[in-house]
Write a protein that holds these residues in place. Structure first.
Motif, mmCIF file in Angstrom:
data_model
loop_
_atom_site.group_PDB
_atom_site.id
_atom_site.type_symbol
_atom_site.label_atom_id
_atom_site.label_comp_id
_atom_site.label_asym_id
_atom_site.label_seq_id
_atom_site.Cartn_x
_atom_site.Cartn_y
_atom_site.Cartn_z
ATOM 1 N N MET A 1 0.857 -1.171 0.000
ATOM 2 C CA MET A 1 0.000 0.000 0.000
ATOM 3 C C MET A 1 0.898 1.228 0.000
ATOM 4 O O MET A 1 1.882 1.291 0.709
ATOM 5 C CB MET A 1 -0.894 -0.023 1.247
ATOM 6 C CG MET A 1 -1.703 1.229 1.409
ATOM 7 S SD MET A 1 -2.747 1.221 2.870
ATOM 8 C CE MET A 1 -4.142 0.345 2.287
ATOM 9 N N LYS A 2 0.523 2.214 -0.797
ATOM 10 C CA LYS A 2 1.278 3.456 -0.886
ATOM 11 C C LYS A 2 0.814 4.395 0.219
ATOM 12 O O LYS A 2 -0.314 4.300 0.701
ATOM 13 C CB LYS A 2 1.074 4.100 -2.246
ATOM 14 C CG LYS A 2 1.663 3.286 -3.377
ATOM 15 C CD LYS A 2 1.494 3.998 -4.682
ATOM 16 C CE LYS A 2 2.094 3.153 -5.803
ATOM 17 N NZ LYS A 2 1.981 3.781 -7.088
ATOM 18 N N LEU A 3 1.687 5.315 0.582
ATOM 19 C CA LEU A 3 1.385 6.260 1.648
ATOM 20 C C LEU A 3 0.199 7.134 1.277
ATOM 21 O O LEU A 3 -0.664 7.410 2.112
ATOM 22 C CB LEU A 3 2.625 7.116 1.962
ATOM 23 C CG LEU A 3 2.522 8.022 3.182
ATOM 24 C CD1 LEU A 3 2.258 7.212 4.439
ATOM 25 C CD2 LEU A 3 3.779 8.846 3.354
ATOM 26 N N ILE A 27 10.538 6.054 9.262
ATOM 27 C CA ILE A 27 10.311 5.133 8.145
ATOM 28 C C ILE A 27 10.747 5.875 6.876
ATOM 29 O O ILE A 27 10.234 6.958 6.582
ATOM 30 C CB ILE A 27 8.826 4.720 8.053
ATOM 31 C CG1 ILE A 27 8.423 3.953 9.317
ATOM 32 C CG2 ILE A 27 8.579 3.876 6.802
ATOM 33 C CD1 ILE A 27 6.941 3.627 9.397
ATOM 34 N N PRO A 28 11.707 5.312 6.140
ATOM 35 C CA PRO A 28 12.188 6.011 4.939
ATOM 36 C C PRO A 28 11.110 6.037 3.834
ATOM 37 O O PRO A 28 10.403 5.057 3.624
ATOM 38 C CB PRO A 28 13.405 5.197 4.512
ATOM 39 C CG PRO A 28 13.241 3.861 5.141
ATOM 40 C CD PRO A 28 12.413 4.056 6.366
ATOM 41 N N LEU A 29 10.997 7.177 3.187
ATOM 42 C CA LEU A 29 10.052 7.347 2.074
ATOM 43 C C LEU A 29 10.844 7.800 0.840
ATOM 44 O O LEU A 29 10.907 8.987 0.528
ATOM 45 C CB LEU A 29 8.974 8.383 2.430
ATOM 46 C CG LEU A 29 8.088 8.057 3.626
ATOM 47 C CD1 LEU A 29 7.192 9.236 3.953
ATOM 48 C CD2 LEU A 29 7.257 6.824 3.364
ATOM 49 N N GLU A 34 4.383 8.448 -2.738
ATOM 50 C CA GLU A 34 4.162 7.302 -3.622
ATOM 51 C C GLU A 34 4.941 6.069 -3.158
ATOM 52 O O GLU A 34 4.912 5.039 -3.818
ATOM 53 C CB GLU A 34 4.572 7.664 -5.064
ATOM 54 C CG GLU A 34 3.720 8.738 -5.692
ATOM 55 C CD GLU A 34 2.268 8.306 -5.871
ATOM 56 O OE1 GLU A 34 2.018 7.124 -6.205
ATOM 57 O OE2 GLU A 34 1.385 9.144 -5.654
ATOM 58 N N SER A 35 5.623 6.167 -2.026
ATOM 59 C CA SER A 35 6.430 5.050 -1.517
ATOM 60 C C SER A 35 5.524 3.910 -1.081
ATOM 61 O O SER A 35 4.462 4.120 -0.493
ATOM 62 C CB SER A 35 7.276 5.498 -0.334
ATOM 63 O OG SER A 35 8.158 6.513 -0.715
#
Length: 180
Positions: A1-3, A27-29, A34-35
């Motif tokens: 699922m995307k952010l 949390i790395p994005l 769209e991560s």
């Protein structure tokens, strides 16, 4: 699922969501909104306190069932530990009460023994004092009797000497009369 999908699905404020995810949750994005997020990350985000809906209302955290159960188990374990600790303390307190009662009994026996010994000592001292007084009286009577006997003996010796002198004088007078 995307952010971004997560934000739309739960009606979350996208900018605040991104800030919380990157800064607070670390949390790395890499692709920004769209991560792609893993299920574990989604659960962490939804459980996070401090999110707002797009209307500005506070978002109520959604905590995964497994975390709730884990938390409940931890609470139950903590409560069980507290119960065990309390029971141990109650047992120790009961032992202490019994020990204190035992000590009180021993202390009372000891005090009674000391009182008994003091009473015996007092009686013994009184008896010794009476014995000493009687001995002193007996010694005084003995001294007086000896003194009286000495005085009587001296008087007897003087009387005998006087008698001997008188008899000697009579003999001398009789001899003088019988001498031609």
């Amino acid at each position: 699922m995307k952010l971004i999908e997560l934000a739309k699905q739960y009606d979350l404020e996208p900018d605040l969501l991104r800030e919380v995810v990157e800064d607070d949750l670390s949390i790395p994005l890499p692709k920004g909104m769209e991560s792609e997020l893993k299920d574990v990350q989604v659960q962490r985000i939804l459980a996070c306190d401090g999110l707002e809906t797009s209307s500005g209302a506070a978002f109520k955290p959604i905590i995964a069932k497994e975390f709730v159960e884990k938390h409940q188990r931890a609470k139950a374990a903590k409560k069980g530990a507290e119960t065990r600790k309390r029971k141990i303390q109650e047992g120790e307190e009961a032992k202490k009460i019994v020990e204190d009662a035992k000590l009180q009994g021993e202390r009372k026996k000891h005090e009674e023994e000391i009182a008994r010994r003091d009473a015996e000592r007092t009686v013994r001292e009184a008896a010794d004092a009476e014995k000493a007084r009687l001995q002193a009286e007996a010694d005084e009577i003995m001294r007086q009797e000896l003194e009286s006997a000495r005085v009587n003996a001296e008087q007897d010796v003087r009387r005998r000497e006087d008698e001997a002198k008188r008899v000697a004088a009579e003999f001398a007078a009789m001899r003088a009369e019988n001498r031609p």
